[in-house]
Write a protein that holds these residues in place. Structure first.
Motif, short mmCIF file in Angstrom:
data_model
loop_
_atom_site.label_atom_id
_atom_site.label_comp_id
_atom_site.label_asym_id
_atom_site.label_seq_id
_atom_site.Cartn_x
_atom_site.Cartn_y
_atom_site.Cartn_z
N GLN A 21 0.71 -0.79 -0.02
CA GLN A 21 0.32 0.00 -0.47
C GLN A 21 0.65 1.18 0.08
OE1 GLN A 21 -3.07 -0.34 -0.15
NE2 GLN A 21 -4.04 -2.21 0.45
N VAL A 22 2.01 1.36 0.19
CA VAL A 22 2.73 2.16 1.00
C VAL A 22 4.42 2.85 -0.32
CG1 VAL A 22 4.62 3.33 1.80
CG2 VAL A 22 2.87 2.37 3.11
N ALA A 71 3.11 1.63 -3.14
CA ALA A 71 2.00 2.30 -4.32
C ALA A 71 2.11 3.62 -4.89
CB ALA A 71 1.00 1.97 -4.96
N ARG A 72 3.49 4.50 -3.87
CA ARG A 72 3.21 5.86 -4.26
C ARG A 72 4.81 6.01 -4.52
NH1 ARG A 72 -0.03 5.33 0.66
NH2 ARG A 72 1.71 6.18 1.50
N HIS A 73 5.48 4.97 -4.41
CA HIS A 73 6.69 5.19 -4.62
C HIS A 73 7.58 5.57 -6.63
CE1 HIS A 73 11.34 4.47 -5.10
NE2 HIS A 73 11.68 4.73 -4.08
N PRO A 74 7.86 7.22 -6.22
CA PRO A 74 8.56 7.43 -7.63
C PRO A 74 9.47 6.71 -8.25
CG PRO A 74 9.38 8.51 -6.33
CD PRO A 74 8.48 7.73 -5.61
N GLY A 88 5.64 2.29 -8.19
CA GLY A 88 5.13 2.71 -8.22
C GLY A 88 4.50 2.74 -9.97
N ALA A 129 0.87 1.90 -10.98
CA ALA A 129 -0.51 2.12 -10.84
C ALA A 129 -0.94 1.91 -12.76
CB ALA A 129 -0.02 3.52 -11.96
N ARG A 154 -7.09 -2.39 -7.92
CA ARG A 154 -7.08 -1.93 -6.55
C ARG A 154 -6.04 -2.55 -6.15
NH1 ARG A 154 -4.68 2.59 -3.92
NH2 ARG A 154 -4.07 1.96 -2.17
#
Length: 331
Positions: free
Chosen positions: A254-255, A257-260, A264, A268, A276
């Motif tokens: 969950q965390v 998923a926001r990694h650049p 991530g 996406a 999701r």
């Protein structure tokens, strides 16, 4: 047949076993305590995997006598599916990880119950109900006496659980500071010291997994397969293996998923095509694959953000250093 206690089991081992004996038993709650008692009195102790044993041998009549006979026959022909037997240190690490997860789940249950109590009375709660502002709001809101009593009880239980969680976290930090494997896994996005400690405890020795796919299958994060002739069907993940480690990998996904970075981007892309939930599960499996590569090659995650990783390690270092007194010096 005898009552199972340490004394009766020790008496059985001394009177019935010898160095020419082998013992087979299925993995259950008190398996490793039984193994510790029996090992000094026999040639070897084999712990079988109940799921795989059931696939090999099943009977219409299931009794303890029949099960024991099946285990004996499979052991005699060396066809009994064994489970890996962890050492004492790994067992202690697993117990600590399970204890922390149990406290976390109990805390989540209490918080959900408190939300439910407010929702039943149509009371709109603030977004963060358990922070400082949320606790002040709970203390000031007007409630019937019976509701106020239940909420106060839930808050007292939460405070008590918080103290227990802090003690467990102190032990987790101590073990994480002393382990190079845990520090290595902390370079992964979404993986802090608690998740890394639980993963290392669940894995034990990474050498027993010859590929990253085997590790992902051990965590139950691979799709189930049903094949007949030329037809192959892939279903949901198997959900076998260590439940706690699989749950923690899902939380880390969950965390992550926001990694650049690549993680991530993969999330996406899957979230647009599938959903999701599917993307989170796929990312959890990807994290399991990366765990195998990091522990095997002894290298940190290549696309990690240095500042984030240094922040994790700095917090871990601070917990292991004596607290310095702040303020003006005397005199």
């Amino acid at each position: 047949r005898f009552s199972l206690s340490a004394a009766s089991l020790l008496e059985f081992a001394k009177s019935q076993l010898g160095k020419d004996c082998a013992v087979a038993l299925e993995a259950t709650t008190n398996t490793w305590a039984i193994v510790d008692v029996l090992e000094p009195y026999c040639q070897r102790v084999v712990v079988s995997n109940p799921m795989r044993t059931k696939l090999i041998a099943s009977a219409k009549v299931k009794t303890d006598r029949v099960d024991a006979k099946v285990l004996e026959q499979l052991l005699r022909v060396e066809y009994l599916p064994e489970v890996w037997q962890p050492d004492a240190a790994t067992r202690a690490d697993r117990t600590l990880a399970s204890r922390r997860s149990a406290l976390t789940r109990q805390s989540i249950t209490l918080k959900n119950r408190l939300h439910s109590v407010l929702h039943q009375r149509l009371i709109q709660a603030p977004q963060d109900l358990f922070g400082k502002a949320g606790r002040r709001w709970l203390a000031d809101v007007e409630l019937p006496a019976i509701v106020r009593g239940e909420i106060d009880t839930l808050l007292r239980l939460l405070d008590a659980l918080g103290l227990e969680q802090a003690q467990v976290q102190t032990e987790v930090d101590r073990r994480g500071f002393a382990s190079d494997d845990i520090k290595l896994l902390m370079s992964l996005p979404g993986v802090d010291v608690t998740i890394a400690q639980a993963l290392v405890a669940a894995i034990g020795s990474i050498a027993r997994f010859d590929s990253p796919g085997r590790l992902a299958a051990y965590f139950g994060l691979v799709p189930s397969v049903h094949q007949s002739a030329e037809h192959t069907y892939h279903g949901r993940i198997t959900k076998q293996g260590n439940t706690n480690a699989r749950w923690l990998l899902t939380q880390a996904a969950q965390v992550a998923a926001r990694h650049p970075g690549p993680l991530g981007l993969q999330f996406a892309r899957l979230a647009r095509r599938k959903s999701r939930n599917v993307a989170v599960t796929a990312l959890a499996r990807k994290l399991a694959v990366l765990v195998w590569h990091l522990l095997t090659k002894r290298e940190p995650y290549r696309y990690a953000i240095p500042a984030v990783v240094e922040g994790k390690l700095a917090r871990l270092r601070v917990t292991q250093q004596p607290q310095r007194k702040v303020g003006p010096l005397p005199g």
